[in-house]
Enzyme design. Structure first.
Site, PDB file in Angstrom:
ATOM      1  N   GLU C 280       0.304  -1.959   0.133  1.00 20.06           N
ATOM      2  CA  GLU C 280       0.152  -0.170  -0.267  1.00 20.06           C
ATOM      3  C   GLU C 280       1.045   1.139  -0.034  1.00 20.06           C
ATOM      4  OE1 GLU C 280      -2.896   0.473   3.175  1.00 20.06           O
ATOM      5  OE2 GLU C 280      -4.154  -1.566   2.385  1.00 20.06           O
ATOM      6  N   ARG C 297      -1.515 -10.449   3.059  1.00 23.47           N
ATOM      7  CA  ARG C 297      -2.341 -11.494   2.835  1.00 23.47           C
ATOM      8  C   ARG C 297      -3.788 -11.534   1.838  1.00 23.47           C
ATOM      9  NH1 ARG C 297      -5.118  -7.259   6.221  1.00 23.47           N
ATOM     10  NH2 ARG C 297      -6.695  -5.799   4.591  1.00 23.47           N
TER      11      ARG C 297
END
Lengths: 167, 535, 496
Positions: C280, C297
């Site tokens: 991110e 994940r």
């Protein structure tokens, strides 16, 4: 007589003006001709309002339903009907024995907060058990009988403390 | 069925004059009715509000299903009695729809002397209960009464059709399986206590409702016991200790809601299947009735014009159109219900009497309810007619009418005099409902006729006794008679005395009959058969 | 690779609801037997029904049952599963769980425990990213010396974002605009972090105004090889929760896009990342981007990547976990069209998004080839406060962003979930908003346009229609209309 409904929380008055030859309803002074020709494929239905076809889906229970039409979802409710008159003791502060018997079990101890209708004690008399409920919201003040103790008809078995006022 | 062809000139001077006259009569009627329904001393209205009570008419409006009609009966009862102290005879009765069911509503009007029962109140309630029995209508009692109006107890207590009859009727209604629920909004004292007690279900409002055979003052006087209203007969005690009352209500709105819920539990009535078609409004404007009726009771008009403004599509199948033409007979539909109509176009002759009797038999054979539109001064009299058997023929018509198994409905449109009233199903002949228009008159004979008759009698008397003929005396007899009759012949007098089930605007006749016929179908047809016809 | 033999015989899904159903779907396609776990309260859930086998798990609360690692591993062993897919949330980023799974002889379908630890600690992740030449936002870590901390923070410049090191999901985060509030903000963030994550460490970093949240989907084979599957834009958030995600990012210039994706790939490769992950970033209006964190994940919004690349990420995860390597080379990764996902939650936008509880009385999902409705819903299902209020994800694809937006609005309008209030219409309002259509998205979008988004204008025609429809749904009203006998019904409210 008008019906008061709420639409997304705001009260609305709807009145039946006419049933024949067409159903005419009035909402806040605006008249609408309604043709309730429902083709029900499960909840998907069609109404004709003022000559326009309105497709909608609707689902809900006795006093609340959700309606989806024109790309929006609405919640419509019927304001609560008042409950039937309560027990002999209006305040609900005293729990009296309806008949002589024995306390089987106590469900809420002193200091417990209860809501109207919550079970307070189970009693037994003549081989029949029944549950005595709180007549109103509040806090259990005192229990005047222990489990296994006997009592007479109209004996006060429990008291609710002064009504809890929220600040 | 063909439409009646109206030959009325609705723009003629005569029409306009009559129309203005009758519109004015109706306007006066509405004014009186409005005053009877709503004009009350301010302090009485305030007293009710302070007690947290609704006005009786407010209770009825809340009780009735939304957007449904209410046929009020005898709204001007007692309008010429008790110096106007008891408008509508201190009670409201009528037929409406509650929870989808036809019911008869009987409500005390506690804005008038606390809802006390005057003699005419009792008569109105007994009549309402008779209607319930005859038509098998469930009843909702809205109780709020101070009890009997003691000053007039001799006129309301002891006799067969007085106060006790209300309770007797309640028991008979209950025995027939027709349900009653009483909503106790105020005091039900003494006899009044029996209204909720004899009702199958009852609801009592906390705080204001009370039921007791004797109130606290009476108890104190009788036994020295000091007791409050609540202790003696309040909601608490009766719903939890004595079991006299079934449901306690927190307030009047709650009581009405419970009452509606109770009615919703009742089974739907089994009505007998009167022939029915799709209703249709009359083809002619009912307001034209105002211009059809004459402004002088003696002037004849064509009843077919009246029928055309009442029946569906103005369609009428006339029976024996060429025979006995002073009695119009035929089939029509009112709000879809097939009915047989008898209407007067003049006095009844031998042929019209026989025609009437036969037509009534046809209607009984066909299970068709009968509607009598009265404008009758009587049967024809005279030597020739007696020789032809007019008395027998009148008797046959009365026999047929009176033994009818189908329900009968009477509307007094204009004159309703003498034996004509009998033949045309007057009050005594068990019409399910009798209505009168504001212009109608009812009496043994017309005022002129009576005045002339009595003047004639006076003249004969003077002649026989050899007195000098005192013209002034004769004129005084004539004038006095006319005056007395005029008061007692008027529709207002009749409706005040409850000789009918209500004065109605002619324009309301169609709806009133529609509701009345619908109500009457709840009772099964009577037994077929007639007595002996004197042929 | 033998296509016919599935890489595992049986996989247990350590999750529930929508993602469990999604994973089961791919497992079924792959011919792998699926085992669902469920708390008693959700024993009739769709994910339980969809799985080949199901086993009940126990806990004081339904959530605590799903967090009980040892119990879940025991369940997997008892059912004879060879691998566990953790989904997202719950234990998916729990390093000790991943380790325990491995130690139990099962395959954890996700990265190694060590990688999870590395990336799970925001501070260590930042340090690692910085070392790989991935830009990181200037930041400062309090060392106990408050004065030094504030001094260092001032050097970075305000506004600052104070965040929990061990946290996520917006908890323990706050914006500080001046030195005055810094000490207090740090104290509050630390206590919140302690409460939610059991780790009170916080740090402060430069807060980028009107930032865009850009994340890159990466895949690694654990041997130092990594590829990216392009980026996603998740800028439309409310209180730091994503509500609308799209792929690719809105109007990202080609070179910048390449740079961001390359940075993410570099990071994953350096970490010897195994399986699927997301890196991110925060992108400022000035074109500067900074590493935020890496999620080790599968993410909630993975379907938008699947729709533009045509890949099945769950399948890829299973294959990588079975040591089958990366599915394709970077040069073979293509993106076409645009995809948008809307997160549908049981909440009342009109009451500050208060979570709703109730029953799903009615469900109608539009069916289109460009549309995916990821859910585990059924009519009659009770929505309780036991689990997350997210009910489903609506994902649409279009040849370009404009088409995707139109299809999204259309799908949301046709979607009917009745019984609980949802944010469906609110989401449609966002998609339809001028600024969204124009692509003017940033993490403050919802706050900036909140009054416009909450104000839903409907003309009287629509409102009256709703009332009529609603009224006719009530028995008492219907009776008043239809159950009045004739002739009374036609006489209406006549009085004589």
């Amino acid at each position: 007589m008008s019906f008061t409904l709420t639409l997304d929380g705001k009260p609305v008055l709807i009145k039946i003006l006419r049933r024949h030859p067409k159903l005419v309803l009035e909402i806040d002074g605006r008249e609408h001709v309604v043709d309730p020709d429902a083709e029900s494929e499960s909840h998907a239905q069609v109404l004709d309002i003022d000559g326009r076809v309105v497709r909608f889906t609707r689902a809900g229970a006795d006093d609340r339903c959700m309606v989806r039409l024109a790309g929006r979802t609405f919640v419509i409710t019927v304001p609560d009907a008042s409950a039937l008159g309560g027990s002999a003791d209006d305040q609900g502060s005293e729990v009296r024995a309806p008949m002589p018997g024995t306390v089987v079990s106590i469900h809420k101890s002193a200091g417990h907060a209860v809501k109207r209708g919550d079970a307070l004690l189970t009693i037994e008399s003549m081989k029949l058990q029944m549950v005595l409920n709180a007549g109103r919201d509040g806090i259990v003040g005192e229990l005047l009988r222990r489990e296994g103790e006997r009592f007479d008809k109209d004996d006060i078995l429990a008291r609710l403390a002064d009504e809890n006022r929220e600040g | 069925m063909r439409k009646i062809q109206s030959s009325l000139g609705t723009s003629s001077t005569e029409f306009r004059r009559r129309e203005a006259y009758h519109r004015d009569l109706v306007r006066q009627f509405r004014e009186k009715q409005d005053a009877a329904r709503h004009r009350r001393p301010q302090r009485d209205l305030e007293r009710l509000r302070q007690q947290g009570k609704m006005l009786p008419r407010e209770r009825i409006e809340k009780l009735l299903d939304p957007c449904t009609p209410f046929l009020e009966l005898s709204s001007l009862a007692a309008n010429m009695a008790y110096e106007g102290d008891a408008p509508s005879a201190s009670c409201i009765t009528g037929i409406g729809i509650v929870s989808g069911k036809e019911v008869l509503i009987h409500a005390n009007d506690s804005t008038i002397k606390g809802g006390a029962w005057y003699p005419l109140t009792v008569k109105k309630v007994v009549r309402a209960m008779d209607i319930a029995i005859e038509n098998r209508l469930p009843v909702i009692h809205l109780c709020d009464s101070a009890g009997g109006f003691l000053q007039l107890q001799s006129e309301l207590f002891a006799d067969r059709q007085m106060a006790g009859r209300i309770f007797r009727n309640q028991t008979q209604l209950s025995k027939m399986g027709v349900k009653q629920v009483a909503l106790v909004f105020g005091h039900c004292t003494a006899g009044g206590a029996y209204v909720p007690a004899l009702s199958d279900y009852n609801v009592i409002v906390r705080g204001t409702g009370a039921v007791f055979l004797g109130g606290p003052p009476l108890v104190k006087a009788a036994t020295g016991e000091d007791v409050t209203v609540a202790e003696l007969g309040g909601a608490e005690m009766h719903t939890s200790v004595s079991g006299t009352c079934d449901y306690p209500a927190v307030d009047e709105g709650d009581a009405i809601r419970i009452g509606r819920e109770i009615v919703a539990q009742w089974e739907t009535a089994n009505k007998w299947a009167c022939q029915r078609e799709t209703p249709e409004d009359p083809a002619y404007d009912p307001e034209e009735l105002y211009g059809i009726l004459p402004d002088d009771i003696k002037i004849q008009f064509d009843m077919r014009e009246v029928i055309a403004r009442i029946v569906d599509g103005s369609r009428f199948h006339e029976y024996q159109p060429a025979y006995g033409q002073t009695l119009v007979c035929g089939f029509a539909n009112i709000w879809g219900f097939k009915v047989g109509i008898l209407a007067n176009n003049g006095v009844l002759f031998n042929d019209s009497s026989l025609k009437g009797a036969h037509f009534i038999e046809l209607c009984n054979q066909n299970n068709t309810p009968l509607v009598f539109l009265q404008n009758i001064t009587g049967y024809i009299i005279g030597r020739d007619y007696e020789r032809r058997g007019i008395t027998k023929d009148g008797a046959k018509m009365i026999m047929a009418q009176s033994c009818s198994r189908v329900p009968k409905f009477t509307v007094m449109c204009n004159g309703s005099f003498g034996a004509g009233n009998y033949g045309m199903c007057g009050r005594a002949f068990d019409a399910r409902f009798v209505f009168g228009w504001p212009n109608h008159q009812i009496g043994v004979m017309g005022s002129d006729q009576a005045a002339n008759t009595l003047a004639e009698v006076k003249l004969n008397q003077m002649t026989r006794s050899g007195e000098t003929i005192d013209r002034e005396e004769i004129e005084r007899v004539r004038a006095d008679t006319r005056k007395a009759y005029q008061q007692q012949l008027s529709a207002y007098y009749a409706t005040s005395e409850l000789w009918d089930d209500g004065m109605i605007d002619p324009v309301d006749t169609r709806n009133a009959l529609g509701i009345a016929i619908s109500a009457s179908l709840n009772a099964p047809l009577g037994d077929a058969g007639y007595g002996v016809f004197r042929f | 690779m033998n296509i016919r033999t599935p890489p595992f015989e049986k996989v247990l899904i350590a999750n529930r609801g929508e993602i469990a159903t999604r994973i089961i779907r791919t497992l079924r396609e792959m011919g792998i037997c699926s085992v669902a776990i469920h708390h008693r309260i959700e024993r009739r859930s769709r994910h339980v029904e969809a799985a080949d086998e199901a086993i009940e798990i126990f806990g004081e609360t339904p959530v605590s049952a799903h967090l009980d690692g040892p119990q879940i591993i025991a369940a997997a062993l008892a059912q004879g599963a060879q691998a566990i897919h953790p989904g997202y949330g719950f234990l998916s980023e729990n390093a000790s769980f991943a380790r325990s799974v491995r130690e139990a002889g099962l395959t954890f379908i996700g990265p190694d425990a060590e990688t999870i630890s590395l990336m799970g600690d925001k501070i260590s992740a930042r340090t690692f990213a910085e070392a790989q030449g991935v830009p990181v936002a200037p930041s400062v870590i309090p060392t106990g010396d408050l004065g030094a901390f504030i001094h260092a923070a001032e050097r970075i410049g305000f506004p600052l974002l104070v965040k929990a090191a061990a946290g996520g999901g917006g908890k323990g985060m706050s914006i500080v605009r001046s030195a005055d509030g810094l000490a207090e903000a740090a104290r509050i963030a630390a206590s919140e972090a302690e409460r939610y994550f059991g780790d009170g460490r916080v740090y402060a970093e430069r807060y980028i105004e009107r930032p865009r949240h850009i994340e890159v989907q990466v895949l690694g084979d654990g041997l130092g090889n990594a590829i990216h599957l392009f980026e996603r834009e998740c800028s439309v958030q409310r209180r730091f929760q994503k509500i609308i995600e799209e792929a690719p990012a809105v109007a990202l210039p080609g070179p910048l896009r390449e740079e961001i994706c390359a940075a993410a790939t570099r990071l994953a490769a350096a970490a010897r990342y195994k399986n699927a992950g997301t890196v991110e970033f925060i992108l400022g209006a000035d074109g500067q981007f900074y590493f935020l964190e890496m999620n080790t994940r599968l993410q909630v919004e993975h379907p938008v990547t699947e729709m533009i690349t045509g890949l099945d990420l769950v399948r890829t995860q299973v294959e990588i976990a079975a040591d089958m390597g990366l599915p394709l080379a970077q040069s073979d990764v293509r993106s076409h069209g645009h995809a948008i996902e809307c997160r549908i939650c049981a909440e009342d936008p009109g009451r500050d998004f208060l979570p709703e509880i109730g029953v799903i009385d009615y469900l109608n999902v539009p069916s289109e080839p460009y549309l995916r409705f990821e859910n585990a819903l059924r009519e009659g299902q009770k929505i309780t406060a036991d689990f997350d209020p997210m009910l489903a994800k609506l994902v649409v694809h279009g040849p370009d962003r404009g088409h995707a937006v139109e299809r999204g609005i259309g799908a949301l309008r046709d979607l009917a979930i009745l019984g609980v209030r949802t944010n469906v219409d609110y989401l449609a309002g966002i998609l339809d908003h001028e600024a969204f259509r124009a692509g003017e998205v940033h993490t403050g979008f919802v706050a900036e346009h909140s009054s416009a988004l909450l104000q839903v204008l409907s003309d009287h025609q629509v409102l009256d229609a709703a009332i009529i429809v609603g009224a006719l749904g009530f028995r008492a009203f219907r009776d008043a209309v239809f159950s009045v006998p004739q002739p009374h019904a036609s006489m209406e409210d006549w009085r004589n």
